[in-house]
Design a protein around this motif. Sequence first.
Motif, PDB file in Angstrom:
ATOM      1  N   GLU A   1      -5.566   3.195   3.014  1.00 41.81           N
ATOM      2  CA  GLU A   1      -5.152   3.688   4.330  1.00 41.81           C
ATOM      3  C   GLU A   1      -6.181   3.296   5.369  1.00 41.81           C
ATOM      4  O   GLU A   1      -7.395   3.298   5.071  1.00 41.81           O
TER       5      GLU A   1
ATOM      6  N   GLY B   1     -15.338  -3.174  -1.618  1.00 41.64           N
ATOM      7  CA  GLY B   1     -14.718  -1.925  -1.207  1.00 41.64           C
ATOM      8  C   GLY B   1     -13.205  -1.987  -1.250  1.00 41.64           C
ATOM      9  O   GLY B   1     -12.592  -3.034  -1.020  1.00 41.64           O
TER      10      GLY B   1
ATOM     11  N   LYS C   1       0.829  -1.209   0.000  1.00 41.82           N
ATOM     12  CA  LYS C   1       0.000   0.000   0.000  1.00 41.82           C
ATOM     13  C   LYS C   1       0.867   1.265   0.000  1.00 41.82           C
ATOM     14  O   LYS C   1       0.520   2.264  -0.622  1.00 41.82           O
TER      15      LYS C   1
ATOM     16  N   CYS D   1      -6.826  -3.140  -3.806  1.00 41.64           N
ATOM     17  CA  CYS D   1      -6.224  -4.174  -2.954  1.00 41.64           C
ATOM     18  C   CYS D   1      -7.165  -5.333  -2.610  1.00 41.64           C
ATOM     19  O   CYS D   1      -6.761  -6.251  -1.894  1.00 41.64           O
TER      20      CYS D   1
ATOM     21  N   ALA E   1      -4.476  -2.051   7.201  1.00 41.09           N
ATOM     22  CA  ALA E   1      -5.846  -2.556   7.202  1.00 41.09           C
ATOM     23  C   ALA E   1      -6.011  -3.687   6.192  1.00 41.09           C
ATOM     24  O   ALA E   1      -5.529  -3.598   5.063  1.00 41.09           O
TER      25      ALA E   1
ATOM     26  N   VAL F   1      -9.267  -0.357  -0.102  1.00 40.82           N
ATOM     27  CA  VAL F   1      -8.612   0.222   1.066  1.00 40.82           C
ATOM     28  C   VAL F   1      -7.141   0.463   0.745  1.00 40.82           C
ATOM     29  O   VAL F   1      -6.450  -0.413   0.238  1.00 40.82           O
TER      30      VAL F   1
ATOM     31  N   THR G   1     -20.247  -5.385   6.432  1.00 36.53           N
ATOM     32  CA  THR G   1     -19.098  -4.598   6.867  1.00 36.53           C
ATOM     33  C   THR G   1     -18.420  -5.348   8.011  1.00 36.53           C
ATOM     34  O   THR G   1     -18.886  -6.404   8.448  1.00 36.53           O
TER      35      THR G   1
ATOM     36  N   TYR H   1     -17.431  -4.631   2.447  1.00 37.05           N
ATOM     37  CA  TYR H   1     -16.624  -3.474   2.803  1.00 37.05           C
ATOM     38  C   TYR H   1     -15.828  -3.746   4.087  1.00 37.05           C
ATOM     39  O   TYR H   1     -16.104  -4.683   4.827  1.00 37.05           O
ATOM     40  N   GLU H   2     -14.819  -2.875   4.337  1.00 38.70           N
ATOM     41  CA  GLU H   2     -14.080  -2.851   5.613  1.00 38.70           C
ATOM     42  C   GLU H   2     -13.378  -4.169   5.918  1.00 38.70           C
ATOM     43  O   GLU H   2     -13.341  -4.624   7.057  1.00 38.70           O
ATOM     44  N   GLY H   3     -12.791  -4.793   4.912  1.00 33.83           N
ATOM     45  CA  GLY H   3     -11.980  -5.979   5.155  1.00 33.83           C
ATOM     46  C   GLY H   3     -12.744  -7.249   5.447  1.00 33.83           C
ATOM     47  O   GLY H   3     -12.209  -8.187   6.033  1.00 33.83           O
TER      48      GLY H   3
ATOM     49  N   PRO I   1      -7.706  -5.849   3.371  1.00 30.86           N
ATOM     50  CA  PRO I   1      -8.677  -5.568   2.316  1.00 30.86           C
ATOM     51  C   PRO I   1      -9.809  -6.585   2.321  1.00 30.86           C
ATOM     52  O   PRO I   1      -9.773  -7.585   3.048  1.00 30.86           O
TER      53      PRO I   1
END
Length: 282
Positions: A175, A171, A68, A155, A179, A173, A215, A197-199, A181
Motif C-alpha cells: 500500500e 523493501g 496488490k 512485490c 506505489a 510495498v 530510498t 527501499y521506497e521503489g 516496488p
Amino acid sequence: MSEGVERADDTTPATGLEAFFSRGMDEVLLDPRVTEQVQAALDALESGTARAATDDGAGTWRAHPWVKQAILAAFSLSELTPYPQWPGGAVDKSLVPAREMSMADGVRVVPGGTSVRRGAHVSPGVVVMPPSYVNVGARVGPGTMVDSHVLVGSCAQVGRGVHLSAAVQLGGVLEPVGARPVVVEDGAFVGAQCGLYEGVVVREAAVLAPGVTLTASTTIHDLVRERTHRGEVPSGAVVVPGTRPARGDYATAHGLSLYAPCIVKYRDADTTAAVALEDALR
C-alpha cells in the motif's frame, strides 16, 4: 532494454483477473468468486504470467494496482493456520503460506531456513542460500543469486543474472496499491548489507558497493557525469557509500558529515571481473 526486462504487455494476464481486482476492495470481498479469483491471481504471480510491476518499454517501471489488490484480498480472507511440517513449527495466513519447492521448479534452495512465499515467482536457475525470504508478489529472474540473510520484499522485481549479496534488504510495498516496488534490473550486483527501499530502481548492470542504502529521496552524487540522481541508479553505475559536510556552525564545530552515496565510475571490464560469480557456485 535487455532481454530479461519484459515489456508491460508481455505478461498481461487474463483480463478477467484484472477487471475483478480493479474494483473497490469492499466490492471485491463481497463477490462470491473472490477466493477462487485470489487463488488464480496467486497462481499467475507464481507462474510469471502476472507481475506486480513491468517496464513500459521506454524505461519507466509501472506498478499494477490490481495485483496488490489481489494480495491484500488474500490477507483479508485468510485465517491464521498452523504449519507443523516446517522446522520448529509455523503459523501464517492460510492463503499465502510458504511454498514447498520441488525439482520441477528448477530452483536450488539450499537447506537452512529459507522461505519462498505463495504468490512469489522464482525463475529456473535461481540459487537461494539460507536463510533468506522471498515475499508474496516478488519476482526473481533466471540465474540470479540470492545470498544468505537476503530479504526480497513483497512485490520487489529482480531481473536476470542479478547478485544479491549477503544481508541485502529489498523493501516491500503493498500500500498504496499504485506505489512502485523496488526494482533491480538484469545483471546488477548489489553488495553485502545494502538496503533498497521506497521503489528505488537499480538499472541494468549497476554495481552497489557493500553498505549502500538508498530510498526514493536519497541524493546520489555522480562524480563522473557531475550531476545528481534520486530514486534511480543509472545503468552500469558503480555506487559507493560517501559523506559530505553537514551545514551550519554546530555541524562545522563538531566535524559532522551526512551520508552521501557517490557514483565513482561506470562499469568496465575490471569491475565485471571483480563481481563475477564462479559458474561452479551456481
